[in-house]
Design a protein around this motif. Structure first.
Motif, PDB file in Angstrom:
ATOM      1  N   VAL A  26       0.869  -1.273  -0.005  1.00 52.03           N
ATOM      2  CA  VAL A  26       0.027  -0.039   0.155  1.00 52.03           C
ATOM      3  C   VAL A  26       0.808   1.242   0.031  1.00 52.03           C
ATOM      4  O   VAL A  26       0.702   2.231  -0.802  1.00 52.03           O
ATOM      5  CB  VAL A  26      -0.959   0.065   1.175  1.00 52.03           C
ATOM      6  CG1 VAL A  26      -1.807   1.394   1.347  1.00 52.03           C
ATOM      7  CG2 VAL A  26      -1.917  -1.325   1.092  1.00 52.03           C
ATOM      8  N   ASP A  27       1.871   1.141   0.777  1.00 49.70           N
ATOM      9  CA  ASP A  27       2.879   2.345   0.896  1.00 49.70           C
ATOM     10  C   ASP A  27       4.040   1.985   0.893  1.00 49.70           C
ATOM     11  O   ASP A  27       4.763   1.397   2.088  1.00 49.70           O
ATOM     12  CB  ASP A  27       2.524   3.331   2.225  1.00 49.70           C
ATOM     13  CG  ASP A  27       3.276   4.287   2.365  1.00 49.70           C
ATOM     14  OD1 ASP A  27       4.146   4.868   1.613  1.00 49.70           O
ATOM     15  OD2 ASP A  27       3.090   5.221   3.304  1.00 49.70           O
ATOM     16  N   ALA A 102      -2.465  -2.177   4.808  1.00 53.97           N
ATOM     17  CA  ALA A 102      -1.334  -3.005   4.619  1.00 53.97           C
ATOM     18  C   ALA A 102      -1.362  -3.960   3.337  1.00 53.97           C
ATOM     19  O   ALA A 102      -2.745  -4.755   2.997  1.00 53.97           O
ATOM     20  CB  ALA A 102      -1.110  -3.944   5.771  1.00 53.97           C
ATOM     21  N   GLY A 103      -0.468  -4.388   2.662  1.00 52.93           N
ATOM     22  CA  GLY A 103      -0.485  -5.203   1.496  1.00 52.93           C
ATOM     23  C   GLY A 103       0.201  -6.438   1.773  1.00 52.93           C
ATOM     24  O   GLY A 103      -0.187  -7.028   2.932  1.00 52.93           O
ATOM     25  N   HIS A 104       1.139  -7.041   1.233  1.00 54.30           N
ATOM     26  CA  HIS A 104       1.717  -8.189   1.183  1.00 54.30           C
ATOM     27  C   HIS A 104       2.618  -8.310   2.632  1.00 54.30           C
ATOM     28  O   HIS A 104       2.712  -9.547   2.901  1.00 54.30           O
ATOM     29  CB  HIS A 104       2.527  -8.797   0.120  1.00 54.30           C
ATOM     30  CG  HIS A 104       2.798 -10.103  -0.042  1.00 54.30           C
ATOM     31  ND1 HIS A 104       1.913 -11.130  -0.205  1.00 54.30           N
ATOM     32  CD2 HIS A 104       4.090 -10.860   0.189  1.00 54.30           C
ATOM     33  CE1 HIS A 104       2.322 -12.221  -0.072  1.00 54.30           C
ATOM     34  NE2 HIS A 104       3.720 -11.893  -0.189  1.00 54.30           N
ATOM     35  N   MET A 105       3.085  -7.411   3.182  1.00 53.26           N
ATOM     36  CA  MET A 105       3.902  -7.515   4.449  1.00 53.26           C
ATOM     37  C   MET A 105       3.378  -6.667   5.386  1.00 53.26           C
ATOM     38  O   MET A 105       4.063  -5.375   5.787  1.00 53.26           O
ATOM     39  CB  MET A 105       5.258  -7.280   3.874  1.00 53.26           C
ATOM     40  CG  MET A 105       5.943  -8.254   3.135  1.00 53.26           C
ATOM     41  SD  MET A 105       7.922  -8.149   3.062  1.00 53.26           S
ATOM     42  CE  MET A 105       8.154  -9.883   2.196  1.00 53.26           C
ATOM     43  N   PRO A 106       2.158  -6.948   6.116  1.00 54.63           N
ATOM     44  CA  PRO A 106       1.746  -6.275   7.196  1.00 54.63           C
ATOM     45  C   PRO A 106       2.584  -5.833   8.351  1.00 54.63           C
ATOM     46  O   PRO A 106       2.864  -4.833   8.983  1.00 54.63           O
ATOM     47  CB  PRO A 106       0.801  -6.840   7.514  1.00 54.63           C
ATOM     48  CG  PRO A 106       0.660  -8.158   7.190  1.00 54.63           C
ATOM     49  CD  PRO A 106       1.539  -8.211   5.966  1.00 54.63           C
ATOM     50  N   GLN A 107       3.814  -6.758   8.486  1.00 54.46           N
ATOM     51  CA  GLN A 107       4.729  -6.488   9.630  1.00 54.46           C
ATOM     52  C   GLN A 107       5.683  -5.236   9.376  1.00 54.46           C
ATOM     53  O   GLN A 107       6.143  -4.628  10.381  1.00 54.46           O
ATOM     54  CB  GLN A 107       5.460  -8.012   9.875  1.00 54.46           C
ATOM     55  CG  GLN A 107       6.399  -8.239   8.564  1.00 54.46           C
ATOM     56  CD  GLN A 107       5.814  -9.102   7.525  1.00 54.46           C
ATOM     57  OE1 GLN A 107       4.487  -9.018   7.409  1.00 54.46           O
ATOM     58  NE2 GLN A 107       6.673  -9.835   6.976  1.00 54.46           N
ATOM     59  N   LEU A 108       5.754  -5.091   7.998  1.00 52.83           N
ATOM     60  CA  LEU A 108       6.624  -3.856   7.687  1.00 52.83           C
ATOM     61  C   LEU A 108       5.773  -2.530   7.429  1.00 52.83           C
ATOM     62  O   LEU A 108       6.052  -1.581   7.563  1.00 52.83           O
ATOM     63  CB  LEU A 108       7.390  -4.270   6.250  1.00 52.83           C
ATOM     64  CG  LEU A 108       8.398  -5.313   6.573  1.00 52.83           C
ATOM     65  CD1 LEU A 108       9.111  -5.363   4.966  1.00 52.83           C
ATOM     66  CD2 LEU A 108       9.501  -4.859   7.479  1.00 52.83           C
ATOM     67  N   GLU A 109       4.725  -2.821   6.954  1.00 56.80           N
ATOM     68  CA  GLU A 109       3.586  -1.633   6.440  1.00 56.80           C
ATOM     69  C   GLU A 109       2.897  -1.183   7.739  1.00 56.80           C
ATOM     70  O   GLU A 109       2.602   0.191   7.890  1.00 56.80           O
ATOM     71  CB  GLU A 109       2.738  -2.092   5.355  1.00 56.80           C
ATOM     72  CG  GLU A 109       3.549  -2.189   4.135  1.00 56.80           C
ATOM     73  CD  GLU A 109       2.514  -3.032   3.013  1.00 56.80           C
ATOM     74  OE1 GLU A 109       2.362  -1.958   2.239  1.00 56.80           O
ATOM     75  OE2 GLU A 109       2.194  -4.084   3.036  1.00 56.80           O
TER      76      GLU A 109
END
Length: 125
Positions: A26-27, A102-109
């Motif tokens: 997303v970002d 969040a997209g594919h990696m919510p832990q980072l986003e």
């Protein structure tokens, strides 16, 4: 072997190309510096692992027998939320937390929401 190699190239293009990766978040500004470059550099290894894991399975995987929390980016385009819902139905008692923004990696986003969901599971244990 030739068929597997061709299929692996297709999988790599679909999931590990620059276009696919950039559309998976997303970002992208919330990702660590050099993140995309590192993923693309390692794409052959990632796609081989992903491909070989699924292609070499001889029977369905065992269902988890422990509390399972599925943390999913609500805007994940690589693995859409419908995949999370299918996993939730397949895993007995699984809980799904969809993380908005969040997209594919919510832990980072969305790290705060991600950690909060894990803490919630730990409090229940």
């Amino acid at each position: 072997p030739l068929l597997k190699q061709g299929f692996r190239l297709i999988i790599r293009h679909i999931t590990f190309s620059a276009h696919a990766l950039k559309g998976s978040f997303v970002d992208a500004s919330k990702l660590p510096p050099g993140f995309f470059e590192k993923i693309l550099q390692n794409a052959p290894v990632y796609s081989k692992i992903s491909f070989d894991t699924f292609m070499n399975m001889t029977e369905p995987p065992a269902k988890p027998a422990i509390p399972t929390l599925l943390l999913w980016g609500a805007q994940d385009r690589l693995a859409p939320i419908k995949h999370a819902r299918a996993l939730q139905e397949w895993i007995p008692g699984a809980r799904l937390v969809s993380i908005t923004g969040a997209g594919h990696m919510p832990q980072l986003e969305r790290p705060q929401e991600f950690v909060s969901a894990i803490r919630g599971l730990m409090r229940q244990a």
